[in-house]
Design a protein around this motif. Structure first.
Motif, PDB file in Angstrom:
ATOM      1  N   ASN A 166       0.963  -1.078   0.155  1.00 18.27           N
ATOM      2  CA  ASN A 166      -0.052  -0.199  -0.196  1.00 18.27           C
ATOM      3  C   ASN A 166       0.924   1.384   0.077  1.00 18.27           C
ATOM      4  OD1 ASN A 166      -2.609  -0.611  -0.041  1.00 18.27           O
ATOM      5  ND2 ASN A 166      -3.339   0.027   2.067  1.00 18.27           N
ATOM      6  N   LEU A 167       1.023   1.976  -1.037  1.00 22.36           N
ATOM      7  CA  LEU A 167       1.766   3.114  -1.158  1.00 22.36           C
ATOM      8  C   LEU A 167       0.968   4.206  -1.511  1.00 22.36           C
ATOM      9  CD1 LEU A 167       4.627   1.534  -3.514  1.00 22.36           C
ATOM     10  CD2 LEU A 167       4.529   1.971  -1.025  1.00 22.36           C
ATOM     11  N   PRO A 168       1.441   5.627  -0.915  1.00 22.44           N
ATOM     12  CA  PRO A 168       0.960   6.763  -1.201  1.00 22.44           C
ATOM     13  C   PRO A 168       0.579   6.882  -2.806  1.00 22.44           C
ATOM     14  CG  PRO A 168       2.444   7.047   0.464  1.00 22.44           C
ATOM     15  CD  PRO A 168       2.543   5.691  -0.234  1.00 22.44           C
ATOM     16  N   THR A 169      -0.370   7.546  -3.129  1.00 24.04           N
ATOM     17  CA  THR A 169      -0.631   7.847  -4.645  1.00 24.04           C
ATOM     18  C   THR A 169       0.613   8.833  -5.107  1.00 24.04           C
ATOM     19  OG1 THR A 169      -3.155   7.623  -4.527  1.00 24.04           O
ATOM     20  CG2 THR A 169      -2.184   8.982  -6.240  1.00 24.04           C
ATOM     21  N   LEU A 170       1.476   8.561  -6.066  1.00 23.08           N
ATOM     22  CA  LEU A 170       2.621   8.940  -6.435  1.00 23.08           C
ATOM     23  C   LEU A 170       2.545   9.200  -8.236  1.00 23.08           C
ATOM     24  CD1 LEU A 170       4.965   7.233  -4.197  1.00 23.08           C
ATOM     25  CD2 LEU A 170       4.189   9.517  -4.031  1.00 23.08           C
ATOM     26  N   SER A 171       3.369   9.880  -8.667  1.00 32.44           N
ATOM     27  CA  SER A 171       3.437   9.811 -10.212  1.00 32.44           C
ATOM     28  C   SER A 171       4.095   8.487 -10.564  1.00 32.44           C
ATOM     29  CB  SER A 171       4.532  10.974 -10.426  1.00 32.44           C
ATOM     30  OG  SER A 171       5.664  10.644 -10.165  1.00 32.44           O
ATOM     31  N   LYS A 172       4.057   8.064 -11.834  1.00 26.97           N
ATOM     32  CA  LYS A 172       4.385   6.916 -12.321  1.00 26.97           C
ATOM     33  C   LYS A 172       5.888   6.572 -11.895  1.00 26.97           C
ATOM     34  CE  LYS A 172       4.207   3.641 -16.358  1.00 26.97           C
ATOM     35  NZ  LYS A 172       3.851   3.551 -17.435  1.00 26.97           N
ATOM     36  N   LYS A 173       6.832   7.723 -12.161  1.00 23.60           N
ATOM     37  CA  LYS A 173       8.211   7.509 -11.909  1.00 23.60           C
ATOM     38  C   LYS A 173       8.509   7.422 -10.422  1.00 23.60           C
ATOM     39  CE  LYS A 173      12.565  10.413 -12.459  1.00 23.60           C
ATOM     40  NZ  LYS A 173      13.021  11.694 -13.062  1.00 23.60           N
ATOM     41  N   ASP A 174       7.688   8.151  -9.515  1.00 19.78           N
ATOM     42  CA  ASP A 174       7.859   8.278  -8.338  1.00 19.78           C
ATOM     43  C   ASP A 174       7.661   6.704  -7.596  1.00 19.78           C
ATOM     44  OD1 ASP A 174       8.981  10.716  -8.237  1.00 19.78           O
ATOM     45  OD2 ASP A 174       7.466  11.687  -7.665  1.00 19.78           O
ATOM     46  N   PHE A 218       3.647 -12.972   3.068  1.00 18.91           N
ATOM     47  CA  PHE A 218       2.226 -12.620   3.369  1.00 18.91           C
ATOM     48  C   PHE A 218       2.423 -11.523   4.451  1.00 18.91           C
ATOM     49  CE2 PHE A 218      -1.700 -13.126   5.684  1.00 18.91           C
ATOM     50  CZ  PHE A 218      -2.714 -12.335   4.764  1.00 18.91           C
ATOM     51  N   LEU A 219       2.539 -10.272   4.220  1.00 19.50           N
ATOM     52  CA  LEU A 219       2.853  -9.265   5.231  1.00 19.50           C
ATOM     53  C   LEU A 219       1.556  -8.636   5.513  1.00 19.50           C
ATOM     54  CD1 LEU A 219       6.174  -8.152   4.104  1.00 19.50           C
ATOM     55  CD2 LEU A 219       5.728  -9.946   5.838  1.00 19.50           C
ATOM     56  N   LYS A 220       1.196  -8.139   6.899  1.00 14.25           N
ATOM     57  CA  LYS A 220       0.130  -7.509   7.123  1.00 14.25           C
ATOM     58  C   LYS A 220       0.256  -5.810   6.812  1.00 14.25           C
ATOM     59  CE  LYS A 220      -3.031  -6.594  11.040  1.00 14.25           C
ATOM     60  NZ  LYS A 220      -3.401  -6.879  12.343  1.00 14.25           N
ATOM     61  N   ILE A 221      -0.462  -5.286   5.823  1.00 19.52           N
ATOM     62  CA  ILE A 221      -0.093  -3.658   5.628  1.00 19.52           C
ATOM     63  C   ILE A 221      -0.613  -2.911   6.704  1.00 19.52           C
ATOM     64  CG2 ILE A 221      -1.016  -2.128   3.863  1.00 19.52           C
ATOM     65  CD1 ILE A 221      -1.920  -4.857   2.123  1.00 19.52           C
ATOM     66  N   LYS A 222       0.236  -1.963   6.959  1.00 20.74           N
ATOM     67  CA  LYS A 222       0.133  -1.097   7.823  1.00 20.74           C
ATOM     68  C   LYS A 222      -0.541   0.070   7.525  1.00 20.74           C
ATOM     69  CE  LYS A 222       4.279  -2.594  10.236  1.00 20.74           C
ATOM     70  NZ  LYS A 222       5.602  -2.079  11.000  1.00 20.74           N
ATOM     71  N   PRO A 223      -1.714   0.393   7.985  1.00 19.34           N
ATOM     72  CA  PRO A 223      -2.307   1.710   7.542  1.00 19.34           C
ATOM     73  C   PRO A 223      -1.741   3.097   8.243  1.00 19.34           C
ATOM     74  CG  PRO A 223      -3.568   0.831   9.409  1.00 19.34           C
ATOM     75  CD  PRO A 223      -2.479  -0.209   9.121  1.00 19.34           C
ATOM     76  N   SER A 224      -1.889   4.071   7.762  1.00 24.05           N
ATOM     77  CA  SER A 224      -1.175   5.267   7.983  1.00 24.05           C
ATOM     78  C   SER A 224      -2.208   5.961   9.202  1.00 24.05           C
ATOM     79  CB  SER A 224      -1.166   6.447   7.113  1.00 24.05           C
ATOM     80  OG  SER A 224      -2.449   6.652   6.561  1.00 24.05           O
ATOM     81  N   LYS A 225      -1.476   6.828   9.958  1.00 24.93           N
ATOM     82  CA  LYS A 225      -2.339   7.375  10.971  1.00 24.93           C
ATOM     83  C   LYS A 225      -3.465   8.265  10.764  1.00 24.93           C
ATOM     84  CE  LYS A 225       1.561   6.642  14.323  1.00 24.93           C
ATOM     85  NZ  LYS A 225       2.493   7.225  15.107  1.00 24.93           N
ATOM     86  N   ALA A 226      -3.182   8.794   9.421  1.00 25.46           N
ATOM     87  CA  ALA A 226      -4.318   9.683   8.933  1.00 25.46           C
ATOM     88  C   ALA A 226      -4.769   9.235   7.686  1.00 25.46           C
ATOM     89  CB  ALA A 226      -3.753  10.885   8.547  1.00 25.46           C
ATOM     90  N   ALA A 227      -6.116   9.426   7.337  1.00 28.58           N
ATOM     91  CA  ALA A 227      -6.709   9.026   6.027  1.00 28.58           C
ATOM     92  C   ALA A 227      -5.994   9.649   4.916  1.00 28.58           C
ATOM     93  CB  ALA A 227      -8.277   9.130   6.341  1.00 28.58           C
ATOM     94  N   LYS A 228      -5.574   8.697   3.996  1.00 29.51           N
ATOM     95  CA  LYS A 228      -4.915   9.200   2.814  1.00 29.51           C
ATOM     96  C   LYS A 228      -5.561   8.360   1.434  1.00 29.51           C
ATOM     97  CE  LYS A 228      -0.741  10.899   5.034  1.00 29.51           C
ATOM     98  NZ  LYS A 228       0.752  10.600   4.903  1.00 29.51           N
ATOM     99  N   GLN A 229      -5.049   8.653   0.360  1.00 36.14           N
ATOM    100  CA  GLN A 229      -5.379   7.999  -1.026  1.00 36.14           C
ATOM    101  C   GLN A 229      -4.197   7.187  -1.114  1.00 36.14           C
ATOM    102  OE1 GLN A 229      -8.635   8.663  -0.245  1.00 36.14           O
ATOM    103  NE2 GLN A 229      -8.642   8.306  -2.624  1.00 36.14           N
ATOM    104  N   TYR A 230      -4.416   5.705  -1.418  1.00 36.33           N
ATOM    105  CA  TYR A 230      -3.422   4.896  -1.493  1.00 36.33           C
ATOM    106  C   TYR A 230      -3.444   4.271  -2.785  1.00 36.33           C
ATOM    107  CZ  TYR A 230      -1.059   5.462   3.053  1.00 36.33           C
ATOM    108  OH  TYR A 230      -0.261   6.340   3.989  1.00 36.33           O
ATOM    109  N   THR A 231      -2.301   3.731  -3.296  1.00 34.06           N
ATOM    110  CA  THR A 231      -2.218   2.700  -4.375  1.00 34.06           C
ATOM    111  C   THR A 231      -1.829   1.462  -4.019  1.00 34.06           C
ATOM    112  OG1 THR A 231      -1.618   4.648  -5.847  1.00 34.06           O
ATOM    113  CG2 THR A 231      -1.234   2.381  -6.723  1.00 34.06           C
TER     114      THR A 231
END
Length: 385
Positions: free
Chosen positions: A95-103, A162-175
Motif C-alpha cells: 500500500n503506497l501513497p498515490t504518486l506519479s508513475k516515476k516516483d 504474506f505481510l500485514k499492511i500497516k495503515p497510516s495514522k491519517a486517512a490518505k489515498q493509496y495505491t
C-alpha cells in the motif's frame, strides 16, 4: 492429439524435471478453444529419489522433454507461456501513497528491499497496480506497530511473503500494488531452456495466477487453492482474484506413495496403484493400513492448511468460503470429503476446462486428466483473457 487446423494460438507449458504438460489454446471471440494437449510423466520407478545432479545436463533433459511432448501433441505454434516454481517466487501486497508513475516505481523498489528476504540485486522485480486511490483510515492496531525487527523477520520467512499492511495514522489515498520477484539466475535458466527448445517465450507467469485463471475466473470470493503435486504442495489464499498468501511444502503424492511402499514392503509402482484405488476414509477414521498411512502422510498438509487459514483470518480479511483442490495427487479417493470434515469448509476439485471450449466427446478424457493440467491451461489462457 491435433484437433483443429492451424490458427493463432498459445502454448501453456507446465514443467519440472520429471514431467511436462502442454496445452494449446486459441482465441475464439474472447474465449479459449482447445487446439491440442499433451503430457509426459516419468514412470514412478524411474524417478530419482533424493538429490539429483543439476546444471546443464538437467536443462538439456528438460528441453528434450518439452520438445518431445510438443511434437507428439502436434502443436501448431511456438508462442509459449510458462511459470516459475511457486516456491521460488516472492509476492507481497504493498500500500503506497498515490504518486506519479516515476516516483511510484522508485517507491516500489524501495519497499521491495524491506519485504524480500534476498539481495534485491539478485532478483527480477515485477509489479502491477491492483487498485488506485484506495482510502486508508486509522485503526487501533498498536500490536502491529510495536513488532520487533526479529518478529517481523520471522513473520516474513514463516508466512512466506504474506505481510500485514500497516495503515497510516491519517486517512490518505493509496495505491495498492502487487509485487512479484524471482531470482535472476532461475529466470535466465528458464529462458535458455525454452530458447533451446525452439520456443518463443512470451511471458514468465506465476503458478498462482495461472490457477486463478483456470479454476477461479471472475469469482471474487475469499478462497483457497491447494495444488497437490507429486513432490510439492502449493497453497494460495485468494481474495478478489488476487493471491495474497502463498505457501509451499515439500510434501506431495510421492511422499504418500513412499510411505505406503515402506509400510507394506512393496514397489513404488504398486503402492501408487493402491494409493488411488483405496484412497482415504471420508469419515476421518481410516480402516486398514493404507488409509491410515495416507492420513499420516498428509497430516503436515492439513496442519499447513489450518495454519494458513488462521493466519489469513488474523489479518481481518474477508472470510474463506471454499477450498479448491487441484494437482495430480488431489485425485486421491475421498480427499475432498475428508478435508471438508476436518476444516468445516466446502472443498471440491477444480475443473480447469470449465472456461475452455472443446468437443463434447473429449469430456471423459479431459475430466480424468484435468487436475494435472490446471497450471498449463491457466498459462495458455493468459493472452486470451
Amino acid at each position: 492429439m491435433g484437433l483443429f487446423s492451424k490458427q493463432q494460438s498459445y502454448l501453456g507449458i507446465d514443467f519440472d524435471k520429471d514431467s511436462v504438460k502442454v496445452v494449446e489454446l486459441k482465441n475464439e471471440d474472447g474465449r479459449p478453444r482447445l487446439v491440442t494437449y499433451g503430457y509426459l510423466d516419468q514412470e514412478i520407478e524411474r524417478r530419482k529419489l533424493g538429490d539429483e545432479a543439476g546444471g546443464r545436463n538437467e536443462h538439456l533433459a528438460i528441453t528434450k522433454l518439452i520438445t518431445q511432448v510438443c511434437h507428439q501433441a502436434k502443436t501448431t505454434t511456438n508462442k509459449a507461456i510458462t511459470a516459475l516454481p511457486a516456491y521460488s517466487v516472492f509476492t507481497s501486497i504493498l500500500n503506497l501513497p498515490t504518486l506519479s508513475k516515476k516516483d511510484l516505481a522508485s517507491a516500489v523498489k524501495w519497499e521491495a528491499k524491506k519485504v524480500i528476504p534476498l539481495p534485491i540485486e539478485d532478483m527480477i522485480l515485477d509489479w502491477k497496480i491492483i487498485s488506485e486511490d484506495v482510502p486508508v483510515t486509522p485503526r487501533e492496531d498498536t500490536e502491529q506497530e510495536t513488532e520487533t525487527e526479529e518478529e517481523v523477520e520471522e513473520e516474513k520467512i514463516t508466512a512466506r511473503r504474506f505481510l500485514k499492511i500497516k495503515p497510516s495514522k491519517a486517512a490518505k489515498q493509496y495505491t495498492k500494488i502487487l509485487l512479484t520477484a524471482a531470482p535472476k539466475d532461475l529466470v535466465k535458466q528458464v529462458i535458455e531452456i525454452f530458447k533451446a527448445a525452439g520456443m518463443n517465450l512470451l511471458s514468465l507467469d506465476t503458478e498462482s495466477f495461472a490457477l486463478i485463471r483456470s479454476l477461479v475466473g471472475n469469482d471474487r470470493a475469499g478462497l483457497m487453492i491447494v495444488d497437490i503435486g507429486s513432490i510439492v504442495t502449493n497453497i494460495s489464499v485468494v481474495a478478489n482474484g488476487i493471491p495474497i498468501l502463498n505457501r509451499s511444502l515439500d510434501i506431495g503424492g510421492l511422499t504418500i506413495t513412499k510411505a505406503i511402499a515402506n509400510s507394506l514392503n512393496i514397489s513404488l509402482a504398486r503402492a501408487e496403484q493402491f494409493k488411488f484405488d483405496i484412497g482415504i476414509s471420508p469419515d476421518q477414521h481410516g480402516q486398514g493400513n493404507i488409509p491410515k498411512t495416507i492420513e499420516g502422510s498428509i497430516q503436515p498438509i492439513i496442519d499447513e492448511l489450518k495454519y494458513s487459514l488462521n493466519l489469513y483470518k488474523s489479518q481481518g480479511q474477508k472470510p474463506i468460503e471454499k477450498i479448491i483442490l487441484t494437482g495430480g495427487s488431489s485425485l486421491l479417493l475421498n480427499l475432498p470429503e475428508y478435508l471438508a470434515g476436518l476444516l468445516d469448509l466446502k472443498v471440491y476439485r477444480g475443473d480447469p476446462w470449465a472456461r475452455v471450449i472443446y468437443p463434447e466427446e473429449l469430456k471423459p478424457v479431459l475430466d480424468e486428466i484435468g487436475a494435472r493440467f490446471s497450471v498449463a491451461v491457466g498459462l495458455a489462457m493468459r493472452d486470451i483473457e
